[in-house]
Design a protein around this motif. Sequence first.
Motif, PDB file in Angstrom:
ATOM      1  N   ASP A   1      -6.013  25.903 -62.144  1.00  0.00           N
ATOM      2  CA  ASP A   1      -7.150  26.351 -62.959  1.00  0.00           C
ATOM      3  C   ASP A   1      -7.743  25.156 -63.704  1.00  0.00           C
ATOM      4  OD1 ASP A   1      -6.875  29.123 -62.265  1.00  0.00           O
ATOM      5  OD2 ASP A   1      -5.121  29.202 -63.558  1.00  0.00           O
TER       6      ASP A   1
ATOM      7  N   GLN B   1     -15.830  21.366 -62.343  1.00  0.00           N
ATOM      8  CA  GLN B   1     -17.152  21.819 -62.775  1.00  0.00           C
ATOM      9  C   GLN B   1     -17.747  20.882 -63.813  1.00  0.00           C
ATOM     10  OE1 GLN B   1     -19.187  24.601 -61.783  1.00  0.00           O
ATOM     11  NE2 GLN B   1     -17.812  24.359 -60.031  1.00  0.00           N
TER      12      GLN B   1
ATOM     13  N   TYR C   1     -12.768  21.756 -72.803  1.00  0.00           N
ATOM     14  CA  TYR C   1     -13.452  22.868 -72.137  1.00  0.00           C
ATOM     15  C   TYR C   1     -12.440  23.869 -71.560  1.00  0.00           C
ATOM     16  CZ  TYR C   1     -16.854  25.305 -69.175  1.00  0.00           C
ATOM     17  OH  TYR C   1     -17.626  26.253 -68.567  1.00  0.00           O
TER      18      TYR C   1
ATOM     19  N   VAL D   1     -12.261  27.811 -72.485  1.00  0.00           N
ATOM     20  CA  VAL D   1     -12.318  28.910 -71.515  1.00  0.00           C
ATOM     21  C   VAL D   1     -11.085  29.800 -71.650  1.00  0.00           C
ATOM     22  CG1 VAL D   1     -12.258  29.484 -69.050  1.00  0.00           C
ATOM     23  CG2 VAL D   1     -13.766  27.666 -69.869  1.00  0.00           C
ATOM     24  N   PHE D   2      -9.942  29.198 -71.864  1.00  0.00           N
ATOM     25  CA  PHE D   2      -8.696  29.966 -71.900  1.00  0.00           C
ATOM     26  C   PHE D   2      -8.286  30.392 -73.315  1.00  0.00           C
ATOM     27  CE2 PHE D   2      -8.285  28.942 -67.529  1.00  0.00           C
ATOM     28  CZ  PHE D   2      -7.370  29.832 -67.005  1.00  0.00           C
TER      29      PHE D   2
ATOM     30  N   ASP E   1     -22.290  30.276 -67.064  1.00  0.00           N
ATOM     31  CA  ASP E   1     -22.036  29.253 -66.051  1.00  0.00           C
ATOM     32  C   ASP E   1     -20.986  29.735 -65.041  1.00  0.00           C
ATOM     33  OD1 ASP E   1     -19.545  28.881 -67.190  1.00  0.00           O
ATOM     34  OD2 ASP E   1     -20.118  27.067 -68.285  1.00  0.00           O
ATOM     35  N   GLU E   2     -20.839  28.958 -63.978  1.00  0.00           N
ATOM     36  CA  GLU E   2     -19.981  29.409 -62.874  1.00  0.00           C
ATOM     37  C   GLU E   2     -18.528  29.555 -63.280  1.00  0.00           C
ATOM     38  OE1 GLU E   2     -20.743  26.821 -59.595  1.00  0.00           O
ATOM     39  OE2 GLU E   2     -22.445  28.015 -58.922  1.00  0.00           O
ATOM     40  N   ILE E   3     -18.093  28.695 -64.214  1.00  0.00           N
ATOM     41  CA  ILE E   3     -16.704  28.781 -64.667  1.00  0.00           C
ATOM     42  C   ILE E   3     -16.456  30.107 -65.397  1.00  0.00           C
ATOM     43  CG2 ILE E   3     -15.191  27.833 -66.486  1.00  0.00           C
ATOM     44  CD1 ILE E   3     -14.856  26.451 -63.774  1.00  0.00           C
ATOM     45  N   ARG E   4     -17.432  30.509 -66.216  1.00  0.00           N
ATOM     46  CA  ARG E   4     -17.296  31.791 -66.923  1.00  0.00           C
ATOM     47  C   ARG E   4     -17.379  32.960 -65.939  1.00  0.00           C
ATOM     48  NH1 ARG E   4     -15.355  30.700 -72.097  1.00  0.00           N
ATOM     49  NH2 ARG E   4     -16.481  28.899 -72.902  1.00  0.00           N
TER      50      ARG E   4
ATOM     51  N   LEU F   1     -16.189  32.814 -62.984  1.00  0.00           N
ATOM     52  CA  LEU F   1     -14.881  32.845 -62.328  1.00  0.00           C
ATOM     53  C   LEU F   1     -13.820  33.383 -63.283  1.00  0.00           C
ATOM     54  CD1 LEU F   1     -13.184  32.065 -59.808  1.00  0.00           C
ATOM     55  CD2 LEU F   1     -12.853  29.825 -60.847  1.00  0.00           C
ATOM     56  N   TYR F   2     -13.769  32.772 -64.441  1.00  0.00           N
ATOM     57  CA  TYR F   2     -12.731  33.164 -65.410  1.00  0.00           C
ATOM     58  C   TYR F   2     -13.294  34.191 -66.391  1.00  0.00           C
ATOM     59  CZ  TYR F   2     -10.123  29.263 -63.497  1.00  0.00           C
ATOM     60  OH  TYR F   2      -9.456  28.424 -62.647  1.00  0.00           O
TER      61      TYR F   2
ATOM     62  N   LEU G   1      -8.872  36.694 -67.411  1.00  0.00           N
ATOM     63  CA  LEU G   1      -8.040  35.970 -68.385  1.00  0.00           C
ATOM     64  C   LEU G   1      -7.038  36.921 -69.049  1.00  0.00           C
ATOM     65  CD1 LEU G   1     -10.825  33.746 -69.987  1.00  0.00           C
ATOM     66  CD2 LEU G   1      -9.012  33.004 -68.429  1.00  0.00           C
TER      67      LEU G   1
ATOM     68  N   ASN H   1      -4.293  37.714 -66.608  1.00  0.00           N
ATOM     69  CA  ASN H   1      -3.456  36.530 -66.424  1.00  0.00           C
ATOM     70  C   ASN H   1      -2.467  36.403 -67.571  1.00  0.00           C
ATOM     71  OD1 ASN H   1      -2.614  33.819 -65.562  1.00  0.00           O
ATOM     72  ND2 ASN H   1      -3.845  33.101 -67.285  1.00  0.00           N
TER      73      ASN H   1
ATOM     74  N   ALA I   1      -4.195  31.442 -62.644  1.00  0.00           N
ATOM     75  CA  ALA I   1      -4.785  32.604 -63.307  1.00  0.00           C
ATOM     76  C   ALA I   1      -5.445  33.536 -62.295  1.00  0.00           C
ATOM     77  CB  ALA I   1      -5.815  32.143 -64.334  1.00  0.00           C
ATOM     78  N   ILE I   2      -6.075  32.961 -61.280  1.00  0.00           N
ATOM     79  CA  ILE I   2      -6.791  33.785 -60.297  1.00  0.00           C
ATOM     80  C   ILE I   2      -5.813  34.636 -59.496  1.00  0.00           C
ATOM     81  CG2 ILE I   2      -8.380  33.746 -58.320  1.00  0.00           C
ATOM     82  CD1 ILE I   2      -9.570  32.704 -60.998  1.00  0.00           C
TER      83      ILE I   2
END
Lengths: 422, 153
Positions: free
Chosen positions: A362, A369, A416, A420-421, B2-5, B7-8, B13, B16, B68-69
């Motif tokens: 992850d 990105q 970052y 996110v986490f 954005d793409e990360i958000r 995805l996650y 989350l 996970n 996490a995925i």
Amino acid sequence: MAREIMESVHATSHVQRSFDPVTVRADFPALHQDVHGKPLVYLDTAASSQKPNAVIDAMTDFYRNDYSNVHRGVHLLSQRATDLYEGARSAVRRFINARNDREIVFTRGTTEAINLVSRSYGRDHIKEGDEIIISAMEHHANIVPWQMIRDMTGANLRIIPMNDDGELLIDEYKKLFNDRTKMVAVVHVSNALGTINPVKEMIEIAHSWDVPVLVDGAQSTPHMSIDVQDLDCDFFAFSAHKMYGPTGIGVLYGKEELLEILPPYQGGGDMILSVTFEKTLYNEIPNKFEAGTPNIAGAVGLKAAIDYLSQFDLDEIARYESELLQSATERVKEFTGLTVVGNAAQKASVLSFLLCAVHPHDIGTIFDQKGVAIRAGHHCAQPVMQRFSIPATARASFAMYNTTDDVDRLIDAIEYVLEVFS
Amino acid sequence: MDEIRELYQEVILDHNKNPRNFHVMENADAELEGYNPLCGDHYTFYVRYDDSETKRIAEVSFTGNGCAISKASASIMSAFIKGKTKDEAEHYFNLFHDIVVGKKSAADHIEELGKLAAFAGVSEFPMRVKCATLPWHTLHGAITGEDTTISTE
């Protein structure tokens, strides 16, 4: 003697350019691109390095102008290709300070070089009950070939343990030797932990038992100057692609007297003197170990990489990279929940870490990105992961073309991930 | 976003961090390992059927470790698949696969996907498809009587 003097004059006259990472960066075209809309920060050199124009151009020029097969050809292009190929061998010899060109065998890479030694040496010199010493921090390339020989011969593997910082326990290493010890194979710089092993001392210990030593130099050659005579290693293996050269070519250095007694690894063209259906006479070293048409353009690229590196004082590069690694390490350690895996006193290039409970894959995806290329996983060193009871690490690795700006971007990327986490 | 958000997502989350049905199952009707050796995602899935004629999936649980995925995919799948028949499980296995590889749009199936829709963002990350699909392939293997470790690499 005359040759030695020539050599030393040659070596010093090579330093033509003072080292400056910013101008070095300009030599590497792939570094100047955007990834996901952000300028690329390449921190994955431990997996493979980017290539300078000098290497790319040398290979292109070779294919455009001088390409032909090597050896035996009577036409001009074959002569040129042969000169370039054998010239590359001489360049390698100078680069690692081997005694003569006969000690330089071209292989596909470090992995094939280790397989060559394990197969050829193992076939005649390792018997049931014999012992091979490797370390707890080997790359799979320096484990599996020895396991294969172990399984073929009934020999045993003995493992040099390491401490929690990722340093080999030399006192324990000394205790592993006995009359059945036939080979030591040890990594110079760990790709997973960054540890620089005291190979010179380890070789001395092995030699006191008359045991030859193979050094896996895949991670050391790009980051420090190598002198195989000073190390007194019996075999030294490395890959071009980790030291700014092309993929598909590497080197096995072997002491002449050892290479002479090893049987060929593969059979085919170029490695023979004469062939009848009854009997084949093998060529002399190093050709005895180079069956088939070799990676000629790869050798040209490797020589260009060596020439590129040799413009600089390699010790200066090593000092710069070491300072960069140290400052990056200090800065990442400020994050609560970040653990550095591998805290040896002597390290090169590699910063392996864990970040809270975030899985390294992850981390890798989120970094990407942000334009920051790192590696996540077990780094082909699963026993290292088992030693630390972790499934994987995130690994940033530094090279001569990385700067403090790259470290800033690494720090931003970690922030970052935490965001996110959170 | 954005793409990360993408995805996650929060739901990913959350699963996970607090995976549901994350335990060994005693007396499971089927049990199978899923392992991606290159990245190290490694799970064991357990399945129990009910006593009805159609043998609906009464319970799925899992243990193991991974990114996490993969963990969120395992957790959300284990909750989602409860009460489904084997045929229905097969349908969702295929649908989930088509969504994460970008072959079908999650928007077209939003109602039947439920929480599975959270994985639509995976299609933008081809390297991570194998993480999302490992639990589904393993469950599929368990249901169809596979007895060797499943991998999606």
